[in-house]
Design a protein around this motif. Structure first.
Motif, PDB file in Angstrom:
ATOM      1  N   SER A   8      -5.542  48.544  44.246  1.00 43.79           N
ATOM      2  CA  SER A   8      -4.590  49.663  44.169  1.00 43.79           C
ATOM      3  C   SER A   8      -3.192  49.165  43.810  1.00 43.79           C
ATOM      4  CB  SER A   8      -4.533  50.416  45.497  1.00 43.79           C
ATOM      5  OG  SER A   8      -5.770  51.048  45.729  1.00 43.79           O
ATOM      6  N   ASP A  64      -7.697  55.339  40.154  1.00 43.80           N
ATOM      7  CA  ASP A  64      -7.937  54.596  41.394  1.00 43.80           C
ATOM      8  C   ASP A  64      -8.724  55.450  42.365  1.00 43.80           C
ATOM      9  OD1 ASP A  64      -7.919  52.752  43.407  1.00 43.80           O
ATOM     10  OD2 ASP A  64      -5.778  52.870  43.820  1.00 43.80           O
ATOM     11  N   GLU A  65      -9.903  55.000  42.726  1.00 44.37           N
ATOM     12  CA  GLU A  65     -10.748  55.685  43.716  1.00 44.37           C
ATOM     13  C   GLU A  65     -10.915  57.170  43.395  1.00 44.37           C
ATOM     14  OE1 GLU A  65     -12.221  53.862  46.027  1.00 44.37           O
ATOM     15  OE2 GLU A  65     -10.962  52.089  46.249  1.00 44.37           O
TER      16      GLU A  65
END
Ligand code: ADP
Ligand code: MG
Ligand code: MG
Length: 250
Positions: free
Chosen positions: A44, A169-170
């Motif tokens: 991240s 991200d995610e």
């Protein structure tokens, strides 16, 4: 050079701990790469640094978009250059409808007025791909959106903004399997010679639906190994221990 390149990137929290220890990664335009790794690896942080988050400082290395360093650019300039960061989206924008926010974002990116007919036809197409109802357009951005709606909406914005490089991200976290499939459909619809994406994910699940061209594994702030989609399968089966050993022996 049509690629996003992360070159020997070292970075730390401003006046604090070092998080990235020499990340090397090349994402050619037209490809989708995944970054996997255990919790705390720095995935991240890498995403936020690409976005221009001022809470980190680069101590060494560079980030180049199509051969040009972006390190000195503010986040909005990076966006104008064609970078899209899904996770960077505003939490909530009360009083601004979803469609209006997107129109303003597109206007900012283009640096001029947006053709409304064209804009609405892009919106329609995105909604169709994402199997979504028009009612989402008139709601205030993210106001009362469920986690799944937020993710789906990010993908819709990406589809309309048509970035050259997207960092996600995610994107899969908190999505049920149906929502995951729809999000994957949106990303897959974007795939083509003028679009590159970095998918940051802890789990292999998303990669069943968005099959990456390459998978990179990050441990302790470095990419320790890379491979094809089969690498994600191996991680799913065997976990991260064997790559951690690889990181130590390198
Ligand atoms: P990942 O996404 O791979 O799980 P992160 O990039 O979120 O990893 O975090 C990497 C490490 O850096 C973690 O130990 C995290 O606690 C630390 N870290 C990242 N950003 C900050 C910050 N702003 N302040 C303090 N610690 C941070
Ligand atoms: Mg984490
Ligand atoms: Mg993370």
């Amino acid at each position: 050079v049509n690629q996003l390149e992360i070159r020997n990137l070292h970075a730390r929290i401003v006046d604090g701990e070092t998080i990235l220890n020499g990340v090397n990664l090349v994402l050619p335009k037209g490809q989708v790469h995944a970054i996997m790794g255990p919790n705390g690896a720095g995935k991240s942080t890498l995403g936020k640094i690409i976005a221009g988050d001022p809470s980190y400082e680069i101590t060494k290395g560079d980030i180049l978009m199509d051969g040009e360093s972006i390190l000195e650019m503010e986040a909005d300039e990076r966006a104008r250059k064609g970078l899209f960061l899904a996770f960077q989206y505003p939490v909530e924008v009360p009083g601004v409808s979803n469609a209006n926010f997107l129109r303003l974002a597109l206007q900012a990116k283009k640096g001029g007025e947006v053709n409304l007919t064209e804009f609405y036809s892009k919106l329609q197409k995105a909604l169709e791909t994402l199997e979504w109802d028009e009612s989402i357009l008139t709601r205030y951005l993210n106001d009362g959106f469920s986690g799944g709606e937020k993710k789906r909406n990010e993908i819709m914005h990406m589809m309309v903004l048509e970035p050259t490089y997207a960092i996600m991200d995610e994107t899969d976290s908190g999505l049920d399997i149906d929502a995951l499939k729809v999000v994957a459909k949106g990303v897959n619809a974007m795939r083509g010679p003028n679009f590159g994406a970095l998918l940051i994910t802890h789990y292999q699940r998303l990669l069943n639906y968005i099959v990456p061209d390459m998978v990179h594994v990050m441990i302790d702030g470095r990419i320790v190994t890379s491979g094809g989609p089969e690498l994600a399968m191996k991680l799913e089966e065997q976990g991260y221990e064997w790559v951690k050993e690889l990181a130590v022996s390198n």
